[in-house]
Design a protein around this motif. Structure first.
Motif, mmCIF file in Angstrom:
data_model
loop_
_atom_site.group_PDB
_atom_site.id
_atom_site.type_symbol
_atom_site.label_atom_id
_atom_site.label_comp_id
_atom_site.label_asym_id
_atom_site.label_seq_id
_atom_site.Cartn_x
_atom_site.Cartn_y
_atom_site.Cartn_z
ATOM 1 N N HIS A 97 0.868 -1.181 0.000
ATOM 2 C CA HIS A 97 0.000 0.000 0.000
ATOM 3 C C HIS A 97 0.900 1.224 0.000
ATOM 4 O O HIS A 97 2.113 1.089 -0.015
ATOM 5 C CB HIS A 97 -0.986 -0.030 1.169
ATOM 6 N N HIS A 99 1.618 3.715 2.161
ATOM 7 C CA HIS A 99 2.168 4.355 3.364
ATOM 8 C C HIS A 99 3.691 4.464 3.338
ATOM 9 O O HIS A 99 4.379 3.591 2.813
ATOM 10 C CB HIS A 99 1.713 3.592 4.622
ATOM 11 N N GLN A 102 6.179 1.751 4.061
ATOM 12 C CA GLN A 102 6.349 0.682 3.083
ATOM 13 C C GLN A 102 7.101 1.132 1.823
ATOM 14 O O GLN A 102 7.634 0.304 1.098
ATOM 15 C CB GLN A 102 4.973 0.137 2.646
HETATM 16 ZN ZN LIG Z 1 0.001 1.099 6.534
#
Ligand SMILES: [Zn+2]
Length: 304
Positions: A97, A99, A102
């Motif tokens: 995802h 964020h 990450q």
């Molecule tokens: Zn997250």
């Protein structure tokens, strides 16, 4: 963790211990240790202090990563990957995802010509500025080179026999993906499943409490009793863990939806203690409950 086959090794990501005694505090950053869990001869979990877990698959064509930690950890992560048995250049990275926990390695890898795989919604979030209303935190769009350069909508497969797919329930964001390693019987799930603590419900980018429950139900169908499920946070999980979590989140979802239908607000939802029998194990639920309740507005409110 119940898996005896997970051998835990400590790899020093540091360039060497000799200089450490004299090092100024700021240089201690380079002394970060990576803890590496070995899932198979060619599959590892890299855990850096304070960072989300990274899954690394070594192949003859190069390394495939699932997530890339935060930008501050890029050097330590790159070193940890290089010291893996069979460690080679990183050719592919999945963003489970958008964020920042990450996607911190995207710019380095994009510049190096690596493939950055993500759901199209994740690319869209990385190409725009995002502000979280609950704490005012702002995320500036990623430069083009750091954005996913190979996006998909449903499922896909790498030549190395690695399968991936969209988790359309929007458990954490509306761009969540899983990566499945069938040969090693491992499923990497990012933040769509939490291994410890209450999850972050990022409703600004589509996540919601109904999606947490729905995602847990869906992911159970992709695994068997022996599958090792790797979340971004916490220990490796099993199918039985997903089932238990599903039951908990489905219960909470029902209670919150009932409160919403009665016209209650987030403060009243927190006061109603909808997580009471889980709190001893899970910790203070207030922020989770508030955010979960607010996440219903986008999905269940008639005038949403
Ligand atoms: Zn997250």
């Amino acid at each position: 963790m119940s898996h005896g086959q997970t051998r835990r090794q400590i790899l020093k990501a540091a360039a060497g211990a000799a200089g450490l005694a004299l090092a100024a505090p700021v240089e201690r950053l380079f002394a970060q240790e990576a803890i590496v869990d070995r899932l198979a001869d060619d599959l590892f979990i890299i855990r850096l202090p304070g960072e989300a877990a990274v899954v690394a698959h070594t192949t003859r064509e190069g390394v495939v990563l699932v997530d890339g930690a935060s930008a501050a950890a890029s050097a330590a992560l790159t070193k940890a990957v290089a010291s893996l048995p069979g460690g080679a250049p990183i050719r592919t990275i999945f963003n489970t995802h958008w964020h920042v926990e990450q996607t911190g390695l995207n710019e380095t890898l994009g510049t190096a010509g690596a493939q950055i795989v993500a759901h199209e919604n994740t690319r869209l979030w990385l190409a725009t500025d995002v502000t979280w209303p609950w704490n005012g935190k702002r995320f500036t769009r990623a430069p083009k080179i750091a954005q996913p350069n190979k996006t998909f909508y449903t499922t896909g497969e790498l030549s190395a026999g690695v399968r991936y797919g969209y988790i359309p329930d929007a458990a954490h964001t509306d761009g969540d993906l899983y990566v499945h390693f069938p040969k090693q019987n491992v499923l990497a799930v990012g933040d769509a499943v939490y291994g410890e603590g209450w999850p972050v419900v990022d409703y600004t980018t589509g996540g919601w409490i109904g999606g947490i429950a729905g995602g847990l139900l869906r992911l159970q169908t992709l695994v068997d009793a022996d599958t090792r499920i790797v979340p971004a946070r916490g220990p490796v999980l099993t199918q039985a863990d997903l089932k238990k979590q599903y039951e908990m989140y489905a219960t909470i979802y029902d209670r919150l939806a009932t409160l919403l239908n009665k016209g209650r607000g987030p403060g009243e939802a927190v006061a109603a203690n909808p997580t009471k029998e889980f709190d001893a194990r899970m910790g203070n639920p207030d922020e989770f409950v508030r955010r979960s309740f607010e996440s219903l507005w986008g999905y269940l409110s008639p005038d949403a």
